[in-house]
Design a protein around this motif. Structure first.
Motif, PDB file in Angstrom:
ATOM      1  N   LEU A 176      40.439  37.206  39.746  1.00  0.00           N
ATOM      2  CA  LEU A 176      39.174  36.605  40.176  1.00  0.00           C
ATOM      3  C   LEU A 176      39.374  35.441  41.140  1.00  0.00           C
ATOM      4  CD1 LEU A 176      36.848  36.449  37.026  1.00  0.00           C
ATOM      5  CD2 LEU A 176      36.504  37.755  39.124  1.00  0.00           C
ATOM      6  N   SER A 255      30.959  37.937  37.662  1.00  0.00           N
ATOM      7  CA  SER A 255      31.866  37.878  36.507  1.00  0.00           C
ATOM      8  C   SER A 255      31.562  36.673  35.632  1.00  0.00           C
ATOM      9  CB  SER A 255      33.312  37.813  36.996  1.00  0.00           C
ATOM     10  OG  SER A 255      33.650  38.952  37.753  1.00  0.00           O
ATOM     11  N   VAL A 285      35.431  43.293  34.509  1.00  0.00           N
ATOM     12  CA  VAL A 285      35.747  42.278  35.523  1.00  0.00           C
ATOM     13  C   VAL A 285      36.974  42.690  36.342  1.00  0.00           C
ATOM     14  CG1 VAL A 285      36.484  39.888  35.877  1.00  0.00           C
ATOM     15  CG2 VAL A 285      34.691  40.416  34.204  1.00  0.00           C
ATOM     16  N   SER A 289      36.870  43.501  40.439  1.00  0.00           N
ATOM     17  CA  SER A 289      37.678  42.643  41.315  1.00  0.00           C
ATOM     18  C   SER A 289      38.744  43.454  42.052  1.00  0.00           C
ATOM     19  CB  SER A 289      38.329  41.519  40.505  1.00  0.00           C
ATOM     20  OG  SER A 289      39.175  42.060  39.491  1.00  0.00           O
TER      21      SER A 289
END
Length: 574
Positions: A176, A255, A285, A289
């Motif tokens: 992230l 997220s 997530v 990503s």
């Protein structure tokens, strides 16, 4: 404040900034923590630390150690007050070491394998970044989990489970925040044209439409469950049409919001247990990503290829012209090579003719003195007069000397053509005196050679001494040999200037008629028929001057004398 003190404390400032940011990121991670879970859904400090080490350099690693140590101590005091100070320090130290090694190792692998501080330009480098992420996250999580087991915070049976959960949290944090931070600190050019504005409007309309569907009571439950799937096309749209900073920012926002809602038991990811809920959330997530950064890298790569293709097409005509010119140059080069080969063949043919003439002339000039000697010997045998025998011996001596001089000239020519030019310091006075001493017996009737020598040599001069002697010996001997019935007078002027030697030799000899001047450099050419010379002297002089890369000129008037001017450049060092 002066610049040097600022530079002196520059590294300290970086370390403090890294420590503060790492600590704040850790506090943010605990803010997103699940209430009943023993681990965190994501660990942003892993992504932050990795990105900062890439941006600031590995020397900023103490900031990660300090930030991780403070964050761990504060977290354990708040969440595990029963731990002793020794346990807190031990666990926190291990976690700080693992976090530092994680970032430093990631930076090392990125430079070694990817060789780019921003690995999201190419798909291949993006996949390498994903592999590095999994490796370094395993390092940090292993050390952290080992510290918990070592301090009896987890049992051996729970070790692998705890390791996996910690590893997933670190992976999510890197996926992230590392791409987001690296993209944030790059230069961006946002070009808003009509098409882009229209696309943004369409994107906003679709997002509003999705929100309105949630307001329909009959669809609300289904839409809430399908939300993760509905978000993916929007995120991929951003990744496909905009720069990575836009798409990864959207992923980070989605997220964080999703993690926050799920931590508060809201949303489609809530399952029966906190661990199952967290794992499902982490998978979601990770998927969005990874998909975003891979698609963004693919689009970036494709765009670069398209731009190169457009540029290639634009330059294709120039390339064709350049290639055509190159081909024409090659044709011209080949033509020159053919002409050179033709000239070389002609030169070889000429050399062959000269060689035939050389062999014929040498054999003739070598046999003539021998035949003369043999004839004189036969006459001497038949004549009993003592005085005549002495005359015969003088005649034999003269023939032998003539043959010896001829052989010396041939040897000089051979050495000049074979040997490389030497570089040695030249003293023209010594060379001229030595040459005249060698020729002091060259007059047969006792004539005295008069010399007028002027040498202007104010600086060292470097050339081949032997070749200069050959040149002067042949010129001086011609002046003496072809005297005009009186004592020979030889004037020599030498001047060293601009790294070149300029010599002028004048005599009062017979001179050379105009019809012979153009041929005096030819091999075995004689301007007179008296047989005094071999016809090699001036030929050797010309060849030797050419070997020294010099120039020669002869001026002569019959009955008055000859003037030989030549210039020889200094021999340069190799």
């Amino acid at each position: 404040m002066k610049l040097k003190p600022l530079l002196k404390y520059n590294l300290d400032f970086k370390i403090v900034i890294v420590a503060v940011l790492y600590y704040l990121a850790a506090r943010f991670a605990y803010f997103l923590a699940f209430e009943d879970a023993s681990s965190l859904p994501t660990w942003p400090p892993s992504g932050l630390g990795f990105a900062l080490i890439i941006l600031l350099g590995r020397k900023a690693w103490p900031g990660i150690t300090i930030g991780a140590l403070l964050a761990s101590i504060m977290a354990m005091k708040a969440n595990a007050p029963e731990l002793t100070a020794q346990n807190v320090i031990s666990i926190s130290s291990f976690i700080a070491i693992g976090s530092t090694l994680e970032a430093v190792l990631g930076n090392f692998l990125l430079k070694l394998w990817v060789k780019d501080d921003f690995p999201f330009h190419h798909t291949k480098n993006t996949f390498r970044f994903l592999f590095i992420t999994m490796v370094i996250a395993l390092v940090g999580s292993t050390i952290a989990t080992f510290s918990l087991w070592l301090n009896d915070r987890i049992t051996a049976e729970y070790f692998l489970t705890g390791l996996f959960r910690w590893w997933v949290g670190n992976v999510v944090g890197i996926l992230l925040f590392t791409p987001f931070i690296l993209s944030l600190f790059r230069k961006h050019k946002f070009l808003f044209n009509t098409d882009k504005i229209l696309e943004i409007v369409i994107f906003a309309v679709c997002a509003i439409g999705l929100y309105l569907l949630f307001q329909v009571e009959e669809l609300s439950f289904t839409m809430s469950r399908a939300l993760p799937f509905l978000l993916i096309p929007f995120l991929l749209w951003l990744a496909f049409r905009f720069q990575l900073i836009i798409s990864i920012s959207a992923v980070v926002i989605v997220s964080i919001v999703t993690i926050y809602l799920t931590a508060n038991n809201t949303g489609p990811f809530v399952l029966e247990t906190a661990s199952s809920t967290m794992l499902l959330l982490q998978i979601f997530v990770s998927v969005i990503s990874i998909s975003t950064i891979i698609l963004a890298a693919t689009v970036k790569e494709r765009t670069e290829v398209q731009l190169k293709l457009v540029k290639f097409n634009e330059n294709l005509e120039d390339m064709v012209k350049a290639r055509t010119k190159e081909l024409n140059d090659q044709i011209e080069t080949r033509k020159k090579a053919e002409d050179k080969l033709k000239n070389t063949n002609e030169e070889l043919s000429k050399r062959n003719v000269e060689l035939d003439n050389f062999v014929y002339s040498v054999s003739h000039d070598l046999r003539a003195p021998i035949a003369s000697v043999l004839g004189i010997i036969n006459l001497a045998k038949k004549d009993e007069d003592r005085n005549m025998k002495d005359a015969y011996l003088d005649m034999i001596n003269k023939s032998a000397l003539q043959q010896d001089n001829f052989i010396k000239e041939i040897l000089d020519q051979s050495r000049n053509s074979r040997l490389e030019v030497k570089r040695e310091e030249i003293s023209f006075k010594s060379i001229i005196d030595e040459t005249f001493n060698q020729l002091k017996h060259a007059t047969s009737n006792g004539e005295k050679v008069q010399k007028n020598i002027k040498i202007k040599q104010d600086q060292p001069f470097y050339c081949d001494a032997w070749r200069i002697k050959v040149i002067l010996n042949n010129i001086f001997s011609n002046s003496i040999r072809y005297r005009n019935g009186r004592d020979p007078l030889i004037k020599v002027n030498v001047e060293i200037k601009d790294h070149a030697a300029k010599l002028i030799v004048e005599d009062n000899g017979r001179g050379i008629s105009k019809e012979h001047l153009d041929k005096v450099y030819d091999m075995f050419y004689r301007a007179t028929d008296d047989g005094a010379g071999s016809g090699l002297g001036l030929y050797i002089v010309k060849e030797t001057v050419d070997k020294l890369k010099g120039k020669i000129n002869i001026e002569s008037e019959e009955g008055k004398g000859t003037k030989v001017s030549f210039e020889i450049p200094e021999v340069k060092t190799a």
